[in-house]
Scaffold this active site. Sequence first.
Site, PDB file in Angstrom:
ATOM      1  N   HIS A   1       0.698  -9.343   9.374  1.00  0.00           N
ATOM      2  CA  HIS A   1       0.471  -7.201   8.569  1.00  0.00           C
ATOM      3  C   HIS A   1       0.962  -7.194   9.614  1.00  0.00           C
ATOM      4  CE1 HIS A   1      -1.829  -9.346   5.025  1.00  0.00           C
ATOM      5  NE2 HIS A   1      -2.511  -9.508   5.437  1.00  0.00           N
TER       6      HIS A   1
ATOM      7  N   LYS B   1       0.540  -1.207   0.059  1.00  0.00           N
ATOM      8  CA  LYS B   1      -0.125  -0.438   0.092  1.00  0.00           C
ATOM      9  C   LYS B   1       1.213   1.322   0.040  1.00  0.00           C
ATOM     10  CE  LYS B   1      -4.389  -2.436   1.871  1.00  0.00           C
ATOM     11  NZ  LYS B   1      -4.713  -1.870   1.115  1.00  0.00           N
TER      12      LYS B   1
ATOM     13  N   LYS C   1     -12.156  -8.669  13.993  1.00  0.00           N
ATOM     14  CA  LYS C   1     -13.802  -8.499  12.892  1.00  0.00           C
ATOM     15  C   LYS C   1     -15.239  -8.203  13.023  1.00  0.00           C
ATOM     16  CE  LYS C   1     -11.480 -11.420   9.377  1.00  0.00           C
ATOM     17  NZ  LYS C   1     -11.793 -10.658   8.488  1.00  0.00           N
TER      18      LYS C   1
ATOM     19  N   ASP D   1      -3.547 -14.661  11.223  1.00  0.00           N
ATOM     20  CA  ASP D   1      -4.311 -14.556  10.318  1.00  0.00           C
ATOM     21  C   ASP D   1      -3.553 -12.492   9.834  1.00  0.00           C
ATOM     22  OD1 ASP D   1      -5.689 -13.661   7.878  1.00  0.00           O
ATOM     23  OD2 ASP D   1      -7.781 -12.814   8.517  1.00  0.00           O
TER      24      ASP D   1
END
Length: 481
Positions: free
Chosen positions: A248, A190, A334, A243
């Site tokens: 990340h 990004k 989430k 995840d």
Amino acid sequence: MTATSTSSTVLVPEDHVVVLFGATGDLAKRKLLPGLFKLHQVGLSPRGFRVIGSSPVDLDEAGFRDHVRDSLVSFAHPTPTDEEVAAFLLLVTYAVSTSDDLGALVAAVDRASTELGGTPRLLHYLSVPPFAFAPMVTALGGTSLTDARARVILEKPFGHDEDSAKALNELLHSHFAEEQIFRIDHFLGKEDVQNILAARFANGVYEPVWNRRHVSHVQIDVPETLGLEGRAGFYEGTGAFRDMVVTHLFQALGIVAMERPEALHGEALATEKLAVFESLLPVDPGRVVRGQYDGYLDEPGVAAGSTTETFVALEARIENPRWEGVPFYLRTGKNLAQGRRVITLLFHKPEHDLFGGDHRPAALAFEIAEPGGLTLHMLAKEPGPEMVLGRAPMSFQYKTAQGERNELEAYQRLLHDAMIGDRTLFTRARGIERLWEVAAPLLAAPPRLHPYTPGSWGPDAIHDLVAPHEWHLPDTGADSI
């Protein structure tokens, strides 16, 4: 073979055959096929170029081209013309493959290479579930498709713990040299993750204060509004920590915390990121908040009584002279209140405060979006006869300041980088293994789950984690969240 340059900064790759494993899947449809199309559209694809879609799905060439057309019409931006789609489809073909039988794929690659002439590069993109990595890499190793002209891109997760990461790296290295392996992290692709490097090292005002003497703490915040979206089978085996954090957020921490590299190229950046990872202390389970949103256990495919976390917030510590004593707070989950990607450095308050008052500290926030921006949150006098301080954000936004004409989305940039052999924004074997070492204490002894309401900011325990600081997300309309 070397890439050719159309200017001092834009590289056109060598001739390429791109093999897209999992070509009928969701990632390929939403990101990879539109990404390859965008590179072709703006002149950043090879002059000689073929795309071979591959999966176990029994499709002929016409059926796959219909799939590609639907992908481009639905997800390419701006929406392409019929002529642009038709020109791209001429470059696309399909071959059925499984890890037990790559015969049709090998033949398709040979045909495409003959059409292009010479010895074109070969790029394999493994857009497949993690359990398929090993059998597919093993199958490729038994063919002619892993020679020196080949490169391979792998999607995360790269293992699920230290032992599995090492086993995967050992398998990869039995068929590919490390320089041929591109472990993709779209977060690093990004624009604003790279803008952290530009803001820090191109501006003399920031580098002198980029350390523990001036930075109180750092927050890396990636809340998501999405739930499982039908991915329970994947998520049950990973959870928020595996995840998002190992893959990340730790990588973003490495970019923020690194020392000045010798140069802005792959090996120099990888060396400095690895130095950060080696200095990371193992995660303390007592400084972790795990959560699970109400209703998760009712999701289709979720095991009864599942203890998979859908939220995690933690404190990370780096034991080196620059960052000793500075907490790095990471949060993701989430079904939260907003979907954001923000990296924020929060600075110490002045030792001798002339103004008094309970003001939030100055902060430099990087919004990791497409397009994104950065904002310096500082204090300034409000208009009026009294000395009253108020927040004064100074903001730079890519969309309004420079336009979007040159912007590539993360997957587009990383596909292009892989084709020119630039590993700057990709992760290395040792870095992956080290992050799983850091994660080991939490994986061995995860703390209890806290329930939280969908649409909230997670469990209330997150406030105790960062106290006496507060969670900081710019433009939320709240002092702390």
